[in-house]
Design a protein around this motif. Structure first.
Motif, PDB file in Angstrom:
ATOM      1  N   PHE A   1       0.824  -1.211   0.000  1.00 22.40           N
ATOM      2  CA  PHE A   1       0.000   0.000   0.000  1.00 22.40           C
ATOM      3  C   PHE A   1       0.858   1.260   0.000  1.00 22.40           C
ATOM      4  O   PHE A   1       0.535   2.237  -0.673  1.00 22.40           O
ATOM      5  N   SER A   2       1.955   1.237   0.743  1.00 23.12           N
ATOM      6  CA  SER A   2       2.805   2.431   0.852  1.00 23.12           C
ATOM      7  C   SER A   2       3.454   2.797  -0.477  1.00 23.12           C
ATOM      8  O   SER A   2       3.850   3.945  -0.678  1.00 23.12           O
ATOM      9  N   LYS A   3       3.544   1.843  -1.385  1.00 25.53           N
ATOM     10  CA  LYS A   3       4.151   2.092  -2.694  1.00 25.53           C
ATOM     11  C   LYS A   3       3.159   2.637  -3.708  1.00 25.53           C
ATOM     12  O   LYS A   3       3.545   3.037  -4.806  1.00 25.53           O
ATOM     13  N   GLY A   4       1.875   2.622  -3.377  1.00 30.36           N
ATOM     14  CA  GLY A   4       0.860   3.208  -4.236  1.00 30.36           C
ATOM     15  C   GLY A   4       0.186   2.226  -5.180  1.00 30.36           C
ATOM     16  O   GLY A   4       0.589   1.070  -5.315  1.00 30.36           O
ATOM     17  N   VAL A   5      -0.852   2.743  -5.823  1.00 29.28           N
ATOM     18  CA  VAL A   5      -1.684   1.929  -6.717  1.00 29.28           C
ATOM     19  C   VAL A   5      -0.867   1.356  -7.865  1.00 29.28           C
ATOM     20  O   VAL A   5      -1.020   0.181  -8.223  1.00 29.28           O
ATOM     21  N   GLN A   6       0.005   2.168  -8.449  1.00 31.13           N
ATOM     22  CA  GLN A   6       0.775   1.688  -9.605  1.00 31.13           C
ATOM     23  C   GLN A   6       1.617   0.476  -9.241  1.00 31.13           C
ATOM     24  O   GLN A   6       1.670  -0.507  -9.988  1.00 31.13           O
ATOM     25  N   ALA A   7       2.266   0.506  -8.080  1.00 32.13           N
ATOM     26  CA  ALA A   7       3.087  -0.637  -7.659  1.00 32.13           C
ATOM     27  C   ALA A   7       2.213  -1.851  -7.357  1.00 32.13           C
ATOM     28  O   ALA A   7       2.606  -2.980  -7.668  1.00 32.13           O
ATOM     29  N   CYS A   8       1.046  -1.616  -6.776  1.00 34.28           N
ATOM     30  CA  CYS A   8       0.122  -2.732  -6.516  1.00 34.28           C
ATOM     31  C   CYS A   8      -0.338  -3.354  -7.828  1.00 34.28           C
ATOM     32  O   CYS A   8      -0.418  -4.585  -7.947  1.00 34.28           O
ATOM     33  N   ALA A   9      -0.616  -2.520  -8.824  1.00 34.01           N
ATOM     34  CA  ALA A   9      -1.037  -3.016 -10.129  1.00 34.01           C
ATOM     35  C   ALA A   9       0.095  -3.789 -10.807  1.00 34.01           C
ATOM     36  O   ALA A   9      -0.131  -4.851 -11.402  1.00 34.01           O
ATOM     37  N   GLN A  10       1.301  -3.270 -10.700  1.00 31.02           N
ATOM     38  CA  GLN A  10       2.454  -3.958 -11.294  1.00 31.02           C
ATOM     39  C   GLN A  10       2.654  -5.326 -10.652  1.00 31.02           C
ATOM     40  O   GLN A  10       2.908  -6.319 -11.341  1.00 31.02           O
ATOM     41  N   LYS A  11       2.513  -5.395  -9.333  1.00 35.26           N
ATOM     42  CA  LYS A  11       2.683  -6.672  -8.631  1.00 35.26           C
ATOM     43  C   LYS A  11       1.605  -7.662  -9.068  1.00 35.26           C
ATOM     44  O   LYS A  11       1.890  -8.856  -9.269  1.00 35.26           O
TER      45      LYS A  11
END
Length: 109
Positions: free
Chosen positions: A32-42
């Motif tokens: 969550f701390s990395k933001g939506v874009q990082a969550c989407a990438q993961k």
């Protein structure tokens, strides 16, 4: 505890509770701390790993990667301030409709 789709809702509750938690204390909070874009990438990475396992015929890996995929999907929708029930409602709205008709309707929007 029964193994069924209700586990997704229980897992989502745990995931949502991690929003705003200390990233040092929780993998989910770190995502969550990395933001939506990082969550989407993961989520994308997990989808690729699931596809690779399935395409290679490795059922055990496909099972494990599928669980990872669902977990990361829940993280992403939580990051977007959505809930599984909203996705379920969208699936219900599409129920009984041809997949070809549904795709055609989406391209018309």
């Amino acid at each position: 505890m029964a193994a069924d789709a209700s586990q997704l809702d229980r897992l989502f509750e745990v995931i949502a509770a991690r929003k705003g938690a200390d990233p040092a204390s929780s993998y989910t909070a770190r995502l969550f701390s990395k933001g939506v874009q990082a969550c989407a990438q993961k989520l994308g990475e997990e989808a690729v790993e699931t596809v690779i396992a399935a395409a290679s015929g490795d059922r055990e890996s496909a099972l494990s990667e599928s669980a990872d995929l669902l977990y990361h999907w829940l993280v992403l929708i939580a990051a977007l301030d959505l809930e599984p029930g909203q996705v379920y409602a969208e699936l219900a709205r599409r129920e009984g409709r041809s997949g070809l008709d549904e795709k055609a309707a989406r391209t018309e929007r």
